[in-house]
Every structure is written in structure tokens, then in C-alpha cells.
Write an enzyme that holds these catalytic residues in place. Structure first.
Site, PDB file in Angstrom:
ATOM      1  CD  GLU A 274      -9.752  -1.518  -0.336  1.00  0.00           C
ATOM      2  OE1 GLU A 274     -10.437  -2.527  -0.540  1.00  0.00           O
ATOM      3  OE2 GLU A 274      -9.950  -0.436  -0.920  1.00  0.00           O
ATOM      4  CD1 TRP A 277     -13.800  -1.592   0.590  1.00  0.00           C
ATOM      5  CD2 TRP A 277     -15.756  -2.631   0.232  1.00  0.00           C
ATOM      6  NE1 TRP A 277     -14.526  -0.871  -0.328  1.00  0.00           N
ATOM      7  CE2 TRP A 277     -15.722  -1.483  -0.573  1.00  0.00           C
ATOM      8  CE3 TRP A 277     -16.882  -3.442   0.181  1.00  0.00           C
ATOM      9  CZ2 TRP A 277     -16.758  -1.108  -1.424  1.00  0.00           C
ATOM     10  CZ3 TRP A 277     -17.928  -3.082  -0.666  1.00  0.00           C
ATOM     11  CH2 TRP A 277     -17.863  -1.928  -1.450  1.00  0.00           C
ATOM     12  CD1 TRP A 305     -27.332 -16.432 -14.485  1.00  0.00           C
ATOM     13  CD2 TRP A 305     -25.652 -15.139 -15.196  1.00  0.00           C
ATOM     14  NE1 TRP A 305     -27.234 -15.370 -13.604  1.00  0.00           N
ATOM     15  CE2 TRP A 305     -26.199 -14.569 -14.019  1.00  0.00           C
ATOM     16  CE3 TRP A 305     -24.582 -14.486 -15.818  1.00  0.00           C
ATOM     17  CZ2 TRP A 305     -25.715 -13.391 -13.448  1.00  0.00           C
ATOM     18  CZ3 TRP A 305     -24.089 -13.317 -15.238  1.00  0.00           C
ATOM     19  CH2 TRP A 305     -24.661 -12.777 -14.087  1.00  0.00           C
ATOM     20  CG  ASN A 340      -9.366  -5.744  -5.258  1.00  0.00           C
ATOM     21  OD1 ASN A 340     -10.267  -6.550  -5.026  1.00  0.00           O
ATOM     22  ND2 ASN A 340      -9.612  -4.462  -5.493  1.00  0.00           N
ATOM     23  CD1 TRP A 358     -23.950 -14.120  -9.802  1.00  0.00           C
ATOM     24  CD2 TRP A 358     -22.806 -14.971  -8.088  1.00  0.00           C
ATOM     25  NE1 TRP A 358     -24.843 -14.348  -8.777  1.00  0.00           N
ATOM     26  CE2 TRP A 358     -24.168 -14.861  -7.707  1.00  0.00           C
ATOM     27  CE3 TRP A 358     -21.906 -15.474  -7.164  1.00  0.00           C
ATOM     28  CZ2 TRP A 358     -24.627 -15.248  -6.449  1.00  0.00           C
ATOM     29  CZ3 TRP A 358     -22.362 -15.859  -5.914  1.00  0.00           C
ATOM     30  CH2 TRP A 358     -23.715 -15.754  -5.563  1.00  0.00           C
ATOM     31  CD1 TRP A 381     -16.141 -14.436  -6.930  1.00  0.00           C
ATOM     32  CD2 TRP A 381     -16.805 -14.295  -9.062  1.00  0.00           C
ATOM     33  NE1 TRP A 381     -15.139 -14.941  -7.725  1.00  0.00           N
ATOM     34  CE2 TRP A 381     -15.529 -14.868  -9.037  1.00  0.00           C
ATOM     35  CE3 TRP A 381     -17.425 -14.098 -10.291  1.00  0.00           C
ATOM     36  CZ2 TRP A 381     -14.851 -15.257 -10.195  1.00  0.00           C
ATOM     37  CZ3 TRP A 381     -16.764 -14.482 -11.458  1.00  0.00           C
ATOM     38  CH2 TRP A 381     -15.490 -15.053 -11.403  1.00  0.00           C
TER      39      TRP A 381
HETATM   40  C1  LIG Z   1     -14.207 -11.411  -7.412  1.00  0.00           C
HETATM   41  C2  LIG Z   1     -13.497 -11.135  -6.098  1.00  0.00           C
HETATM   42  C3  LIG Z   1     -13.256 -12.178  -5.209  1.00  0.00           C
HETATM   43  C4  LIG Z   1     -12.601 -11.940  -3.987  1.00  0.00           C
HETATM   44  N1  LIG Z   1     -12.377 -12.989  -3.121  1.00  0.00           N
HETATM   45  C5  LIG Z   1     -11.762 -12.778  -1.933  1.00  0.00           C
HETATM   46  C6  LIG Z   1     -11.531 -13.843  -1.016  1.00  0.00           C
HETATM   47  O1  LIG Z   1     -11.926 -14.995  -1.232  1.00  0.00           O
HETATM   48  N2  LIG Z   1     -10.850 -13.566   0.136  1.00  0.00           N
HETATM   49  C7  LIG Z   1     -10.423 -12.304   0.427  1.00  0.00           C
HETATM   50  O2  LIG Z   1      -9.802 -12.104   1.488  1.00  0.00           O
HETATM   51  N3  LIG Z   1     -10.657 -11.269  -0.397  1.00  0.00           N
HETATM   52  C8  LIG Z   1     -11.299 -11.461  -1.574  1.00  0.00           C
HETATM   53  N4  LIG Z   1     -11.509 -10.400  -2.438  1.00  0.00           N
HETATM   54  C9  LIG Z   1     -11.116  -9.047  -2.016  1.00  0.00           C
HETATM   55  C10 LIG Z   1      -9.696  -8.599  -2.424  1.00  0.00           C
HETATM   56  O3  LIG Z   1      -9.469  -8.844  -3.773  1.00  0.00           O
HETATM   57  C11 LIG Z   1      -8.588  -9.256  -1.600  1.00  0.00           C
HETATM   58  O4  LIG Z   1      -8.886  -9.148  -0.227  1.00  0.00           O
HETATM   59  C12 LIG Z   1      -7.248  -8.570  -1.857  1.00  0.00           C
HETATM   60  O5  LIG Z   1      -6.898  -8.691  -3.212  1.00  0.00           O
HETATM   61  C13 LIG Z   1      -6.180  -9.215  -1.001  1.00  0.00           C
HETATM   62  O6  LIG Z   1      -4.921  -8.635  -1.222  1.00  0.00           O
HETATM   63  P1  LIG Z   1      -4.160  -7.898  -0.026  1.00  0.00           P
HETATM   64  O7  LIG Z   1      -4.162  -8.731   1.180  1.00  0.00           O
HETATM   65  O8  LIG Z   1      -2.849  -7.445  -0.548  1.00  0.00           O
HETATM   66  O9  LIG Z   1      -5.125  -6.678   0.221  1.00  0.00           O
HETATM   67  P2  LIG Z   1      -4.852  -5.185   0.653  1.00  0.00           P
HETATM   68  O10 LIG Z   1      -5.132  -4.346  -0.535  1.00  0.00           O
HETATM   69  O11 LIG Z   1      -3.555  -5.011   1.326  1.00  0.00           O
HETATM   70  O12 LIG Z   1      -6.061  -4.923   1.692  1.00  0.00           O
HETATM   71  C14 LIG Z   1      -5.948  -5.252   3.076  1.00  0.00           C
HETATM   72  C15 LIG Z   1      -6.987  -6.248   3.489  1.00  0.00           C
HETATM   73  O13 LIG Z   1      -8.291  -5.708   3.335  1.00  0.00           O
HETATM   74  C16 LIG Z   1      -9.191  -6.742   2.940  1.00  0.00           C
HETATM   75  N5  LIG Z   1      -9.726  -6.388   1.613  1.00  0.00           N
HETATM   76  C17 LIG Z   1      -9.102  -5.707   0.633  1.00  0.00           C
HETATM   77  N6  LIG Z   1      -9.928  -5.515  -0.410  1.00  0.00           N
HETATM   78  C18 LIG Z   1     -11.101  -6.096  -0.085  1.00  0.00           C
HETATM   79  C19 LIG Z   1     -12.349  -6.243  -0.740  1.00  0.00           C
HETATM   80  N7  LIG Z   1     -12.577  -5.728  -1.957  1.00  0.00           N
HETATM   81  N8  LIG Z   1     -13.318  -6.937  -0.119  1.00  0.00           N
HETATM   82  C20 LIG Z   1     -13.134  -7.459   1.103  1.00  0.00           C
HETATM   83  N9  LIG Z   1     -11.977  -7.337   1.789  1.00  0.00           N
HETATM   84  C21 LIG Z   1     -10.974  -6.668   1.204  1.00  0.00           C
HETATM   85  C22 LIG Z   1      -8.394  -8.033   2.859  1.00  0.00           C
HETATM   86  O14 LIG Z   1      -8.545  -8.720   4.073  1.00  0.00           O
HETATM   87  C23 LIG Z   1      -6.978  -7.522   2.679  1.00  0.00           C
HETATM   88  O15 LIG Z   1      -5.999  -8.408   3.135  1.00  0.00           O
HETATM   89  C24 LIG Z   1     -12.183 -10.623  -3.657  1.00  0.00           C
HETATM   90  C25 LIG Z   1     -12.432  -9.575  -4.564  1.00  0.00           C
HETATM   91  C26 LIG Z   1     -13.083  -9.827  -5.770  1.00  0.00           C
HETATM   92  C27 LIG Z   1     -13.333  -8.683  -6.726  1.00  0.00           C
END
Ligand SMILES: Cc1cc2nc3c(=O)[nH]c(=O)nc-3n(C[C@H](O)[C@H](O)[C@H](O)COP(=O)(O)OP(=O)(O)OC[C@H]3O[C@@H](n4cnc5c(N)ncnc54)[C@H](O)[C@@H]3O)c2cc1C
Length: 472
Positions: A274, A277, A305, A340, A358, A381
Site C-alpha cells: 500500500e 501504491w 456524465w 479505503n 469523478w 477516483w
Molecule cells: C477514491 C479514493 C480516494 C483516496 N484519496 C486519498 C487521499 O486523498 N489521500 C490518501 O492518503 N489516500 C487516499 N486514498 C487511498 C487510501 O484510501 C488511503 O490511503 C487509506 O484509506 C488510508 O488509511 P490508512 O492510513 O489506515 O492506510 P493503510 O491501509 O494503513 O495503508 C498505509 C499507507 O499506504 C498508503 N495507501 C494505502 N492505500 C493506498 C491507496 N489505495 N493509494 C495510495 N496510497 C495508499 C497511505 O499512505 C496509507 O497511510 C484514496 C483511495 C480512494 C479509493
């Protein structure tokens, strides 16, 4: 060298801060500067939202105290032209060097180019360093030297490179001799026009350290198993810290490695994925800046849209009649957090079921999220809308009822946000409209009065969305 300025942008910490450490090694006197960008920050601009603004200002308050111990005063100034303001401060202070950590988003990059140009004219050296990522824009490229556009091969290349160049956290900035300048007062979010909000996680650099410690000690091993269930805390909740730079990505990667990410611990391995990602999306926005407002996949640039403001409004208010969507929206609005899995469900619902662009959702999340990060948000998005890199194929559309039943089987999360469903039986909690009249009365949840009927029929909306993508 006598004087340097470190420009804090999204790196509100003193530990393992690459450019801050460089400034303290190169100059005998350093001041920190944070510029409240009036085109982005204050409530009236409608960009950064109250949770992120409050989270950042809390972090900057702690940062100021930590910097004071190193004899680095922090200037905090409001400006509509950060570059001009920074150069004025540099001139007043006689700074020969400005350091900052690199960003990859178009708005910041444009500012950095302007700064480089004017600083060169004024004889000021600029040091812009890699810090927010392990590998930056030209370090992970395909065999033909192009940026990756698909995550899995990018991740493979990232892991291969990391094995030969592991990045370890760097030192704390060095203490300098006392500085005569006093630090500035940091405004509250309310003073910038925001409503007061409660921040649900620990803030500042100290909060981030505590949270990473707790996650690594007790939850990372179960991350793969628990990460999709919003009713349990199976995730790290560190995204707001990574986005504000109150913790370094190197420290997070090191924690994952220590917990077995490279030795077969599935939880740590998945968590590292993640983090990769996050880095992938930063590279995508750097190499493909048009994706901020246009589809990554060129073939979808003419996609039409619907313009139905009443549907968008219902989504914004958490009044769609689909409990998992509504609960998620109410969570983000009240806490600045959204899981997420719920981000994917709500984003797909807006773009596929409500056929809404979006970009409208992306902007709304910008306003609501505490962890807003343009690269990840645009990436998430576009993925959900089916227009991005690696996007979910257009025919794979999440069903909000099945998603709710699968990831919140007892409705615990949904009920925590929607008190109107408190006594609805588990069997109906994700589709309360299926209750008959007597049952609705029994559990004080009359559909259309206490809780809305679904604003669209998912089956029909799904068929329409697939047809739309098929002809594009
Ligand atoms: C529509 C949409 C919008 C999003 N907007 C953002 C946003 O503005 N800022 C943001 O930080 N993340 C965003 N994400 C990614 C993700 O949802 C969040 O990073 C995650 O929910 C944060 O929770 P956590 O810190 O507990 O993550 P954990 O699950 O603990 O993951 C660890 C770290 O990995 C990174 N990460 C995890 N999943 C993703 C992912 N899919 N994409 C990119 N990085 C990821 C984050 O930095 C996160 O803190 C988005 C995802 C979607 C589907």
C-alpha cells in the site's frame, strides 16, 4: 555558510527530514518558514478542508516547539504568492541557501520552477531533495525508460531496486547556535475561518510515532486479514501523517521490513504494498499531470456524465438510501476519515450508479479528507471511475448492498453512523427498504421518512454505466 532557510511544505517533523538536516549541516544559522498559502488554505477558498487544516496547524505547533530546541525559529506567514514571500524573507535574513523537500503535484512544481528562476537571479542556492518517497521520478522506469503506468510491474521494479538500495531513516537535524529571532504565533484553524472540528487521531510528529509503534507492535501482522472491515481498526490510520509529513516514509518502510515484509509476513508485506501504491500515484501525477482533471486513459476523454445536482447533493448529504454509502459519507463529514474500502464504494457509487463526473467527487474529498493528497485522491477516483491507471474494468461495478453485507456483515459500522438504523435487524441493515410496513414501524425506521428509499436502482444504473463505457 552563514544563513539558510528551510521551507516547510508537507514535512512537519524534525526526525529524518532530509532537506532540514541538510540546512543544519550547511549553515550555522537556520530559520524555518511555513507559508499559509491564501490560494489554498483559508476556509473561504473552498480547497483544504477543516480537518486537514486543523491537523496541519496542530502539527506545525508541535514542530515549532521541537525546532526551538534546535535553535531554529519558525516563521509562519500568510501569502497569496509564496514564492515572492519566501524570497523577501530570504533577502531580509541574508539567506544564501533555501532548502525544501520535493513535491510531485503540478501546483507545487510550478511554484518550485518559479522559485528556482528568481532565486538564481538573486544569487540564492536552492536545494530541493527527495524525501517524501523512497524512489522518485526517474529512479523506477521501464526497460525503455518510460514511467510505469501499471501498478504490479511498478511494484516489482520498486521491490527489486529496494533490495539493492534499502533506504534507512536519516539523522535528526543538528542543533545550531541560538538564533536572535523569535518564532511567530501560529493561527488557529478558526482564525482562518474554519469551523472547529475534533481530530480523531493523535496529531503531530509525536502522535505519528506513537501510532506507527502501536500499529507495528500489534496490528501489522493481521493487516491482510483485517484491512477491509471498517468496523474494526485493522489499518494503520497513518495516511494523514504521511500526507502532512509528520512521519517519514522511510521509517514506515523500515517498520514494515522489521515486521517481516521481506521475510514472508503477509500482513507486513501487504502493508508495504500500500505504501508503494502511494508512491506509484505520486509518480503518475508527476509524469502525467493532465490526470488532475482529465482521464488517464485517453480513450475515455469524451465520456459523457449526467448533470443531476439533486443526486450529487443526496450523495454529499449521505441520503442515498444505501446504508454503506450513507454511513461512509457521514463518517468522512464528521471525522475527516474514510476507510479505503468505503472510499472505493462511495466513489464507484457516485461515478457509476449516479453517473456523476469523478472530478466532482475528487474535489469533495479534497474538502473533507484529513489525509487529502492530490496524487492518491485523483488516482483513487480515476481507478473507481474506470478511467485511470490499472482501473477496475468498467464492467466490475461494486454493488453497495453486497459490499455492505460482505465487509460489514453485522451492520456494526453502518449502525455506528446511522442511528436511524439502530434496531433494524441484521438481515435488512444493508437494504432496509426490503422490510415490510409492520417491521419498519417496529424498528422506528419508516422508509421515506426516517431513512430515504434508494435514490437509484442499482441494477438499472449498473446496466446503464456498462452501456456507456461500451460505446466509448
Ligand atoms: C477514491 C479514493 C480516494 C483516496 N484519496 C486519498 C487521499 O486523498 N489521500 C490518501 O492518503 N489516500 C487516499 N486514498 C487511498 C487510501 O484510501 C488511503 O490511503 C487509506 O484509506 C488510508 O488509511 P490508512 O492510513 O489506515 O492506510 P493503510 O491501509 O494503513 O495503508 C498505509 C499507507 O499506504 C498508503 N495507501 C494505502 N492505500 C493506498 C491507496 N489505495 N493509494 C495510495 N496510497 C495508499 C497511505 O499512505 C496509507 O497511510 C484514496 C483511495 C480512494 C479509493
Amino acid at each position: 555558510m552563514e544563513n539558510a532557510i528551510h521551507w516547510f511544505r508537507r514535512d512537519f517533523r524534525i526526525h529524518d527530514n532530509t532537506a532540514l538536516s541538510l540546512a543544519t549541516r550547511r549553515a550555522s544559522s537556520v530559520i524555518g518558514v511555513f507559508i499559509i498559502d491564501d490560494r489554498w488554505f483559508p476556509a473561504a477558498m473552498g480547497k483544504m478542508g477543516p480537518h486537514q487544516a486543523t491537523f496541519w496547524l496542530d502539527a506545525i505547533r508541535e514542530l515549532k516547539d521541537q525546532l526551538a530546541k534546535l535553535n531554529i525559529p519558525l516563521r509562519v506567514v500568510r501569502s497569496t504568492d509564496p514564492v515572492k514571500t519566501l524570497l523577501e524573507i530570504a533577502a531580509t535574513r541574508g539567506a544564501q541557501l533555501i532548502t525544501f523537500n520535493k513535491d510531485y503535484e503540478p501546483y507545487q512544481l510550478a511554484m518550485d520552477r518559479r522559485l528556482a528562476k528568481y532565486a538564481a537571479g538573486a544569487g540564492i542556492e536552492i536545494a530541493a531533495l527527495k524525501d517524501a518517497v523512497i524512489f522518485d521520478e526517474f529512479e523506477i522506469l521501464t526497460g525503455s525508460n518510460n514511467p510505469y503506468t501499471v501498478f504490479t510491474p511498478y511494484k516489482k521494479a520498486w521491490l527489486a531496486k529496494f533490495s539493492s538500495h534499502p533506504a534507512a531513516p536519516g539523522p535528526i537535524a543538528a542543533a545550531l547556535r541560538p538564533h536572535p529571532m523569535a518564532a511567530d504565533v501560529i493561527p488557529t484553524a478558526e482564525a482562518l475561518g474554519y469551523a472547529a472540528v475534533r481530530i480523531p487521531i493523535a496529531t503531530g510528529e509525536s502522535g505519528a510515532q506513537k501510532m506507527l509503534g502501536e500499529f507495528a507492535d500489534s496490528r501489522i501482522g493481521f493487516y491482510k486479514r483485517d484491512r477491509d472491515y471498517p468496523a474494526i481498526t485493522g489499518i494503520s490510520l497513518l495516511s494523514a501523517h504521511l500526507s502532512a509529513g509528520t512521519i517519514s516514509v522511510r521509517q514506515c518502510v523500515q517498520a514494515a521490513a522489521e515486521q517481516g515484509a521481506f521475510r514472508g509476513c503477509a500482513g507486513a508485506e501487504h502493508w508495504l504494498s500500500e505504501i508503494i501504491w502511494r508512491e506509484f500515484y505520486k509518480m503518475v501525477i508527476f509524469h502525467f499531470p493532465h490526470t488532475v482533471c482529465e482521464p488517464f486513459q485517453h480513450r475515455y476523454r469524451h465520456l459523457q456524465w449526467s448533470d443531476r445536482p439533486e443526486l450529487f447533493e443526496a450523495w454529499k448529504q449521505g441520503q442515498t438510501g444505501y446504508p454503506i454509502v450513507d454511513a461512509a459519507i457521514r463518517q468522512i463529514r464528521t471525522t475527516g476519515l474514510m476507510h479505503n474500502r468505503l472510499r472505493m464504494i462511495t466513489a464507484m457509487f457516485l461515478t457509476k450508479d449516479l453517473d456523476t463526473h469523478w472530478r466532482l467527487g475528487e474535489r469533495q474529498f479534497m474538502r473533507w479528507l484529513m489525509d487529502y493528497d492530490q496524487a492518491s485522491n485523483v488516482g483513487g477516483w480515476q481507478w473507481s471511475a474506470g478511467t485511470g491507471t490499472d482501473a477496475a474494468p468498467y464492467f466490475r461495478i461494486m454493488n453497495p448492498v453486497l459490499q455492505g453485507q460482505r465487509y460489514d456483515p453485522l451492520g456494526k459500522f453502518v449502525r455506528s453512523m446511522l442511528p436511524e438504523l439502530a434496531t433494524v435487524p441484521d438481515e435488512f441493515v444493508h437494504e432496509p427498504w426490503r422490510m415490510d410496513g409492520a417491521m419498519q414501524r417496529d424498528c422506528h425506521c419508516i422508509i421515506g421518512e426516517d431513512y430515504p428509499a434508494p435514490i437509484v436502482d442499482h441494477g438499472q444504473a449498473r446496466a446503464a454505466a456498462i452501456a456507456k463505457f461500451q460505446v466509448s
